[in-house]
Design a protein around this motif. Sequence first.
Motif, PDB file in Angstrom:
ATOM      1  N   ALA A   8       7.767   6.049  -6.244  1.00 57.43           N
ATOM      2  CA  ALA A   8       6.955   5.088  -5.644  1.00 57.43           C
ATOM      3  C   ALA A   8       6.865   5.475  -5.047  1.00 57.43           C
ATOM      4  CB  ALA A   8       5.921   4.349  -6.791  1.00 57.43           C
ATOM      5  N   ALA A   9       5.485   5.174  -4.315  1.00 63.87           N
ATOM      6  CA  ALA A   9       4.799   4.472  -2.672  1.00 63.87           C
ATOM      7  C   ALA A   9       3.672   3.838  -2.512  1.00 63.87           C
ATOM      8  CB  ALA A   9       5.724   5.601  -1.784  1.00 63.87           C
ATOM      9  N   GLY A  10       4.260   2.724  -2.047  1.00 58.37           N
ATOM     10  CA  GLY A  10       2.547   2.846  -1.332  1.00 58.37           C
ATOM     11  C   GLY A  10       2.240   1.696   0.481  1.00 58.37           C
ATOM     12  N   GLY A  11       1.442   0.829   0.272  1.00 55.42           N
ATOM     13  CA  GLY A  11       1.328   0.566   1.718  1.00 55.42           C
ATOM     14  C   GLY A  11       0.569  -0.998   1.243  1.00 55.42           C
ATOM     15  N   ILE A  12       1.472  -2.145   2.216  1.00 53.40           N
ATOM     16  CA  ILE A  12       0.729  -3.224   2.747  1.00 53.40           C
ATOM     17  C   ILE A  12      -0.142  -2.730   3.706  1.00 53.40           C
ATOM     18  CG2 ILE A  12       1.070  -5.720   3.860  1.00 53.40           C
ATOM     19  CD1 ILE A  12       2.754  -4.844   1.238  1.00 53.40           C
ATOM     20  N   VAL A  13      -1.780  -3.068   3.408  1.00 56.90           N
ATOM     21  CA  VAL A  13      -2.558  -2.181   4.215  1.00 56.90           C
ATOM     22  C   VAL A  13      -3.645  -2.910   4.578  1.00 56.90           C
ATOM     23  CG1 VAL A  13      -4.296   0.001   4.251  1.00 56.90           C
ATOM     24  CG2 VAL A  13      -2.742  -0.314   2.515  1.00 56.90           C
ATOM     25  N   LEU A  14      -3.411  -3.444   6.269  1.00 53.09           N
ATOM     26  CA  LEU A  14      -5.191  -3.807   6.728  1.00 53.09           C
ATOM     27  C   LEU A  14      -6.242  -3.589   7.488  1.00 53.09           C
ATOM     28  CD1 LEU A  14      -1.803  -6.200   8.876  1.00 53.09           C
ATOM     29  CD2 LEU A  14      -2.968  -7.495   6.620  1.00 53.09           C
ATOM     30  N   ARG A  15      -6.992  -4.402   7.395  1.00 51.85           N
ATOM     31  CA  ARG A  15      -7.917  -3.528   7.860  1.00 51.85           C
ATOM     32  C   ARG A  15      -8.462  -4.429   8.871  1.00 51.85           C
ATOM     33  NH1 ARG A  15     -13.235  -4.315   4.108  1.00 51.85           N
ATOM     34  NH2 ARG A  15     -13.403  -6.074   5.073  1.00 51.85           N
ATOM     35  N   ARG A  16      -8.717  -3.410  10.212  1.00 48.87           N
ATOM     36  CA  ARG A  16      -9.120  -3.921  11.503  1.00 48.87           C
ATOM     37  C   ARG A  16     -10.079  -4.759  11.917  1.00 48.87           C
ATOM     38  NH1 ARG A  16      -8.167   1.671  12.401  1.00 48.87           N
ATOM     39  NH2 ARG A  16      -5.523   2.356  12.434  1.00 48.87           N
ATOM     40  N   ASP A  17      -9.546  -6.271  11.509  1.00 49.11           N
ATOM     41  CA  ASP A  17     -10.925  -7.195  11.457  1.00 49.11           C
ATOM     42  C   ASP A  17     -10.514  -8.098  11.485  1.00 49.11           C
ATOM     43  OD1 ASP A  17     -12.404  -5.829  10.040  1.00 49.11           O
ATOM     44  OD2 ASP A  17     -12.070  -6.310   8.291  1.00 49.11           O
ATOM     45  N   ALA A  18     -11.175  -8.681  11.925  1.00 45.45           N
ATOM     46  CA  ALA A  18     -10.850 -10.644  12.949  1.00 45.45           C
ATOM     47  C   ALA A  18     -11.133 -11.691  12.345  1.00 45.45           C
ATOM     48  CB  ALA A  18     -11.001 -10.563  14.872  1.00 45.45           C
ATOM     49  N   ARG A  47       6.843   9.132   1.985  1.00 44.18           N
ATOM     50  CA  ARG A  47       6.264   8.646   3.451  1.00 44.18           C
ATOM     51  C   ARG A  47       4.659   8.985   2.826  1.00 44.18           C
ATOM     52  NH1 ARG A  47       3.831   9.299   7.904  1.00 44.18           N
ATOM     53  NH2 ARG A  47       3.411   7.908   9.842  1.00 44.18           N
ATOM     54  N   ALA A  48       5.065  10.559   2.592  1.00 45.63           N
ATOM     55  CA  ALA A  48       3.724  11.049   2.476  1.00 45.63           C
ATOM     56  C   ALA A  48       2.441  10.590   0.991  1.00 45.63           C
ATOM     57  CB  ALA A  48       3.555  12.713   2.326  1.00 45.63           C
ATOM     58  N   ALA A  49       3.537  10.362   0.052  1.00 52.42           N
ATOM     59  CA  ALA A  49       3.233   9.958  -0.797  1.00 52.42           C
ATOM     60  C   ALA A  49       2.143   8.850  -0.917  1.00 52.42           C
ATOM     61  CB  ALA A  49       4.182   9.672  -2.862  1.00 52.42           C
ATOM     62  N   ALA A  50       3.020   7.558   0.185  1.00 52.83           N
ATOM     63  CA  ALA A  50       2.488   6.360   0.096  1.00 52.83           C
ATOM     64  C   ALA A  50       1.043   6.782   0.431  1.00 52.83           C
ATOM     65  CB  ALA A  50       3.264   5.413   1.089  1.00 52.83           C
ATOM     66  N   GLU A  51       0.849   7.502   2.008  1.00 53.98           N
ATOM     67  CA  GLU A  51      -0.079   7.832   2.646  1.00 53.98           C
ATOM     68  C   GLU A  51      -1.680   8.052   1.367  1.00 53.98           C
ATOM     69  OE1 GLU A  51      -1.810   9.983   6.520  1.00 53.98           O
ATOM     70  OE2 GLU A  51      -0.142  10.636   6.086  1.00 53.98           O
ATOM     71  N   VAL A  54      -2.935   5.452  -1.052  1.00 51.15           N
ATOM     72  CA  VAL A  54      -3.300   4.595  -0.493  1.00 51.15           C
ATOM     73  C   VAL A  54      -4.541   5.278  -0.148  1.00 51.15           C
ATOM     74  CG1 VAL A  54      -3.852   2.849   1.461  1.00 51.15           C
ATOM     75  CG2 VAL A  54      -1.600   3.588   0.419  1.00 51.15           C
ATOM     76  N   LEU A  55      -5.141   6.131  -0.079  1.00 49.13           N
ATOM     77  CA  LEU A  55      -6.123   6.417   0.315  1.00 49.13           C
ATOM     78  C   LEU A  55      -6.949   7.418  -0.982  1.00 49.13           C
ATOM     79  CD1 LEU A  55      -8.438   9.144   2.442  1.00 49.13           C
ATOM     80  CD2 LEU A  55      -7.047  10.686   1.869  1.00 49.13           C
ATOM     81  N   GLU A  56      -6.054   7.735  -1.948  1.00 51.85           N
ATOM     82  CA  GLU A  56      -6.848   7.698  -3.067  1.00 51.85           C
ATOM     83  C   GLU A  56      -7.344   6.374  -3.853  1.00 51.85           C
ATOM     84  OE1 GLU A  56      -4.536  11.628  -4.605  1.00 51.85           O
ATOM     85  OE2 GLU A  56      -3.927   9.753  -5.692  1.00 51.85           O
ATOM     86  N   GLU A  57      -6.476   5.355  -3.380  1.00 45.63           N
ATOM     87  CA  GLU A  57      -7.156   4.204  -4.258  1.00 45.63           C
ATOM     88  C   GLU A  57      -7.890   3.359  -3.681  1.00 45.63           C
ATOM     89  OE1 GLU A  57      -3.612   1.810  -5.581  1.00 45.63           O
ATOM     90  OE2 GLU A  57      -2.923   3.950  -7.101  1.00 45.63           O
ATOM     91  N   THR A  58      -7.597   3.151  -2.170  1.00 53.74           N
ATOM     92  CA  THR A  58      -8.698   2.233  -1.512  1.00 53.74           C
ATOM     93  C   THR A  58      -9.931   3.477  -0.926  1.00 53.74           C
ATOM     94  OG1 THR A  58      -7.623   2.701   0.552  1.00 53.74           O
ATOM     95  CG2 THR A  58      -7.357   1.206  -0.672  1.00 53.74           C
ATOM     96  N   LEU A  97     -13.084   6.151  -5.025  1.00 53.28           N
ATOM     97  CA  LEU A  97     -11.893   5.431  -5.286  1.00 53.28           C
ATOM     98  C   LEU A  97     -11.645   6.475  -6.745  1.00 53.28           C
ATOM     99  CD1 LEU A  97     -12.694   1.507  -5.283  1.00 53.28           C
ATOM    100  CD2 LEU A  97     -11.821   3.120  -3.332  1.00 53.28           C
ATOM    101  N   MET A  98     -10.513   6.551  -6.737  1.00 51.38           N
ATOM    102  CA  MET A  98      -9.918   7.591  -7.514  1.00 51.38           C
ATOM    103  C   MET A  98     -10.508   6.841  -9.206  1.00 51.38           C
ATOM    104  SD  MET A  98      -5.939   6.914  -7.382  1.00 51.38           S
ATOM    105  CE  MET A  98      -5.578   7.753  -8.593  1.00 51.38           C
ATOM    106  N   SER A  99     -10.127   7.347 -10.067  1.00 54.56           N
ATOM    107  CA  SER A  99     -10.572   6.799 -11.563  1.00 54.56           C
ATOM    108  C   SER A  99     -10.059   5.918 -11.561  1.00 54.56           C
ATOM    109  CB  SER A  99     -10.644   8.108 -12.256  1.00 54.56           C
ATOM    110  OG  SER A  99      -9.535   8.846 -12.325  1.00 54.56           O
ATOM    111  N   ASP A 100      -8.901   5.522 -11.770  1.00 53.61           N
ATOM    112  CA  ASP A 100      -7.496   4.813 -12.388  1.00 53.61           C
ATOM    113  C   ASP A 100      -8.468   3.372 -11.672  1.00 53.61           C
ATOM    114  OD1 ASP A 100      -6.996   6.487 -13.905  1.00 53.61           O
ATOM    115  OD2 ASP A 100      -4.800   6.630 -13.097  1.00 53.61           O
ATOM    116  N   ILE A 101      -9.365   3.505 -10.373  1.00 51.33           N
ATOM    117  CA  ILE A 101      -8.960   2.198  -9.580  1.00 51.33           C
ATOM    118  C   ILE A 101     -10.655   1.878  -9.972  1.00 51.33           C
ATOM    119  CG2 ILE A 101      -9.342   0.723  -7.543  1.00 51.33           C
ATOM    120  CD1 ILE A 101      -5.891   1.447  -9.068  1.00 51.33           C
ATOM    121  N   ARG A 102     -10.609   0.622  -9.990  1.00 52.43           N
ATOM    122  CA  ARG A 102     -12.107   0.124  -9.959  1.00 52.43           C
ATOM    123  C   ARG A 102     -12.541  -0.598  -9.451  1.00 52.43           C
ATOM    124  NH1 ARG A 102     -12.637  -4.554 -15.285  1.00 52.43           N
ATOM    125  NH2 ARG A 102     -12.401  -1.887 -16.467  1.00 52.43           N
TER     126      ARG A 102
END
Length: 259
Positions: A8-18, A47-51, A54-58, A97-102
Motif C-alpha cells: 500500500a502507499a499513502g501520504g503525509i499530506v500538508l495543506r498550504r496554510d499558516a 508513488r502513483a498509488a500514493a497520489e 490521497v486524491l480519492e480519500e481527501t 470523497l470516496m465511499s469508504d471515507i466519511r
Amino acid sequence: MARTPVLAAGGIVLRRDAPQRFAVVRLRKRNEWVLPKGKLDDGETPRAAAEREVLEETGHDVEVHEFLGTVVYDSGGRSKVVHYWRMDAGGKPVRALMSDIREVDWLSLDEALDRLSRGYERAFLENVGPIALQAAANAERERRARARVAAAERRRSRVVEEEPGVDTPAHPEAPTVAEIPAVAEASVDAKTPVAVDTPAPAEVPVMAETSDVAGAPAADASEESPSSAREIESVATAVRPIPRRNLIERVRDWLRRAA
C-alpha cells in the motif's frame, strides 16, 4: 507458508496554510481516524498509488515530494507494507470523497497525533511530522524567492519595453555625406604662375659703388622703370650687391687714410 504482504502507499499530506496542517481521514466502516493511504492496483507503482489514494480519500489534488518512510504492520493475518511520501494539497477539494471515507480533517501536528486511532501511525507521524514541516517550510521559502526573482524580471522587462527606441547610426563617429563640405576641383596648369597673397618686403637700401659695377650704365632718374619681364631680368642681372668683405676692407682703408 508465509503469505505475500499487502503493498500500500499513502501520504503525509500538508495543506498550504499558516500554520500548515496535516490531513487525517475517518473510515466509514470502522469509525477510525487514520492517515490517507490505500492498496496498489495491478501494475501500479507505489508513488502513483500514493497520489491516487490521497486524491480519492481527501478530495484534494496534491503534489508529491520526498519519500518519508515505510510502516509495516499486521492486517488480517497478513503483513501490510505502506510507503509514505510528503505531499502538498491545494486549497480547495477537486472531487468528492470516496465511499469508504466519511470525512477528512486538517489538524496541527499535536492535534493529529491525538486524533489518530492506531498507535503505529501515531509513532510514525511523531517521527516524520517535524521533518515534513521543515521540508515544507524550506520549499515555501524557495518558492517565494523564485517568485520575487520572477517578479523582478517582469518589472525589468516592462521597463525595457516602455523605454522609447533610440535610433543610432551604424558608425556614429563617421560623418554622413551631407556633413562633408564639398571641395571644388581646380585644374592648375604647371606653366601658369599661381598668385599668392604675401606681404610686400620692406625696401632695403643697397649701398653700392659705381666703380664696382662692371659695365653698368648710370641710372637716370627721369627714365621710367622697366615694365616687361625681360627688362626686369636684365636689370636684376646687371645690379649685384657689393661683397661684404670688399666693403669692410675699403672702409678700413678710408679710416687709415683719414687718420
